[in-house]
Design a protein around this motif. Structure first.
Motif, mmCIF file in Angstrom:
data_model
loop_
_atom_site.group_PDB
_atom_site.id
_atom_site.type_symbol
_atom_site.label_atom_id
_atom_site.label_comp_id
_atom_site.label_asym_id
_atom_site.label_seq_id
_atom_site.Cartn_x
_atom_site.Cartn_y
_atom_site.Cartn_z
ATOM 1 N N VAL A 107 36.866 23.053 36.859
ATOM 2 C CA VAL A 107 37.962 23.988 36.626
ATOM 3 C C VAL A 107 38.251 24.629 37.975
ATOM 4 N N PHE A 108 39.489 24.469 38.457
ATOM 5 C CA PHE A 108 39.841 24.929 39.791
ATOM 6 C C PHE A 108 40.707 26.178 39.782
ATOM 7 N N ASN A 109 41.603 26.286 38.849
ATOM 8 C CA ASN A 109 42.646 27.316 38.882
ATOM 9 C C ASN A 109 42.683 28.162 37.627
ATOM 10 N N ALA A 110 41.710 29.018 37.421
ATOM 11 C CA ALA A 110 41.751 29.901 36.254
ATOM 12 C C ALA A 110 41.792 31.348 36.725
ATOM 13 N N VAL A 111 42.640 32.161 36.094
ATOM 14 C CA VAL A 111 42.741 33.573 36.459
ATOM 15 C C VAL A 111 42.269 34.495 35.330
ATOM 16 N N LEU B 127 31.639 36.023 44.030
ATOM 17 C CA LEU B 127 32.009 36.028 45.439
ATOM 18 C C LEU B 127 33.006 37.156 45.650
ATOM 19 N N SER B 128 32.614 38.149 46.408
ATOM 20 C CA SER B 128 33.425 39.354 46.555
ATOM 21 C C SER B 128 34.187 39.377 47.867
ATOM 22 N N ILE B 129 35.439 39.816 47.780
ATOM 23 C CA ILE B 129 36.238 40.007 48.991
ATOM 24 C C ILE B 129 36.290 41.484 49.385
ATOM 25 N N ASP B 130 35.316 42.267 48.932
ATOM 26 C CA ASP B 130 35.222 43.661 49.352
ATOM 27 C C ASP B 130 35.042 43.731 50.868
ATOM 28 N N ASN B 131 35.256 44.929 51.423
ATOM 29 C CA ASN B 131 35.199 45.110 52.872
ATOM 30 C C ASN B 131 33.793 45.217 53.443
ATOM 31 N N SER B 132 32.812 45.546 52.604
ATOM 32 C CA SER B 132 31.459 45.699 53.125
ATOM 33 C C SER B 132 30.431 45.420 52.040
ATOM 34 N N LEU B 133 29.233 45.122 52.499
ATOM 35 C CA LEU B 133 28.119 44.879 51.593
ATOM 36 C C LEU B 133 27.781 46.149 50.812
ATOM 37 N N GLU B 134 27.878 47.298 51.462
ATOM 38 C CA GLU B 134 27.560 48.570 50.806
ATOM 39 C C GLU B 134 28.516 48.837 49.642
ATOM 40 N N VAL B 135 29.802 48.605 49.873
ATOM 41 C CA VAL B 135 30.802 48.797 48.815
ATOM 42 C C VAL B 135 30.518 47.845 47.659
ATOM 43 N N LEU B 136 30.214 46.601 47.986
ATOM 44 C CA LEU B 136 29.910 45.608 46.953
ATOM 45 C C LEU B 136 28.677 46.020 46.149
ATOM 46 N N VAL C 251 27.918 26.062 37.065
ATOM 47 C CA VAL C 251 28.147 27.327 37.758
ATOM 48 C C VAL C 251 29.565 27.814 37.468
ATOM 49 N N VAL C 252 29.665 29.072 37.089
ATOM 50 C CA VAL C 252 30.963 29.741 37.010
ATOM 51 C C VAL C 252 31.073 30.604 38.260
ATOM 52 N N ILE C 253 32.114 30.373 39.042
ATOM 53 C CA ILE C 253 32.368 31.184 40.226
ATOM 54 C C ILE C 253 33.456 32.184 39.881
ATOM 55 N N ASP C 254 33.181 33.440 40.178
ATOM 56 C CA ASP C 254 34.132 34.523 39.950
ATOM 57 C C ASP C 254 34.430 35.146 41.316
ATOM 58 N N VAL C 255 35.642 34.913 41.826
ATOM 59 C CA VAL C 255 36.070 35.547 43.069
ATOM 60 C C VAL C 255 36.704 36.872 42.665
ATOM 61 N N TRP C 256 36.158 37.969 43.179
ATOM 62 C CA TRP C 256 36.563 39.287 42.709
ATOM 63 C C TRP C 256 36.401 40.330 43.809
ATOM 64 N N ALA C 257 36.685 41.577 43.473
ATOM 65 C CA ALA C 257 36.425 42.718 44.342
ATOM 66 C C ALA C 257 36.213 43.944 43.456
ATOM 67 N N THR C 258 35.439 44.886 43.944
ATOM 68 C CA THR C 258 35.132 46.069 43.150
ATOM 69 C C THR C 258 36.340 46.972 42.945
ATOM 70 N N TRP C 259 37.355 46.845 43.805
ATOM 71 C CA TRP C 259 38.565 47.658 43.698
ATOM 72 C C TRP C 259 39.638 47.002 42.831
ATOM 73 N N CYS C 260 39.385 45.795 42.366
ATOM 74 C CA CYS C 260 40.376 45.014 41.632
ATOM 75 C C CYS C 260 40.351 45.356 40.147
ATOM 76 N N ARG C 261 41.417 45.993 39.700
ATOM 77 C CA ARG C 261 41.512 46.422 38.302
ATOM 78 C C ARG C 261 41.424 45.246 37.328
ATOM 79 N N TRP D 193 45.504 35.889 44.442
ATOM 80 C CA TRP D 193 45.313 36.758 43.287
ATOM 81 C C TRP D 193 43.857 36.690 42.879
ATOM 82 N N ILE D 194 43.308 37.833 42.506
ATOM 83 C CA ILE D 194 41.981 37.841 41.925
ATOM 84 C C ILE D 194 42.048 38.621 40.630
#
Length: 149
Positions: free
Chosen positions: A132-136, A76-85, A42-52, A117-118
């Motif tokens: 892999v724990f710390n990749a940006v 895995l998104s840190i967006d503010n809402s499911l709708e935005v995501l 599994v590759v986990i990508d912690v992100w947000a739709t507003w993140c350039r 940071w995301i």
């Protein structure tokens, strides 16, 4: 940017108990999310739709998906809402498994990652260990190496 020298191989109990929301609005623990993929890389990508930087990294994720079709890509998104995501997933055509992380930066999962940071990428092996724990960056050589094994 805080990608400390920590190199965790297992999720903390608190991180496993943090709550996530699937695309149908159902809440579940991270433990329940990750156990669905046991036996797979599994590759986990912690992100947000507003993140350039997250959006700029998506072509590299698509390349990884093409190169490693048997790997699960868990967003895995840190967006503010499911709708935005949901709108962002559609807008940026992000293929994979998606969950909203309502606790965001400061929740138990974010604290476990020392998230400041995301995007942030992790690779989990077939046994559920973090390899892999710390990749940006999605093209980090450690990610490629872990996926090739």
């Amino acid at each position: 940017m805080s990608c400390s020298k920590r190199n965790e191989t297992e999720f903390s109990q608190k991180a496993l108990e943090d709550t996530f929301v699937n695309m149908n609005g159902v809440s579940l623990t991270f433990k329940d999310v990750i156990k669905k993929y046991k036996g797979k890389k599994v590759v986990i990508d912690v992100w947000a739709t507003w993140c350039r930087d997250c959006i700029k990294g998506m072509p590299k994720i698509v390349q990884l998906q093409n190169d490693f079709p048997d790997v699960v890509f868990l967003f895995l998104s840190i967006d503010n809402s499911l709708e935005v995501l949901q709108k962002g997933i559609k807008k940026y055509n992000v293929n994979g498994e998606h969950y909203l992380m309502p606790s965001g930066w400061d929740g138990e999962f974010g604290e476990f990652l020392d998230l400041s940071w995301i995007p942030r990428y992790l690779v989990i092996d077939e046994q559920g260990k973090i390899v892999v724990f710390n990749a940006v960056k999605a093209n980090d050589t450690r990610i490629l190496s872990a996926l090739e094994q």
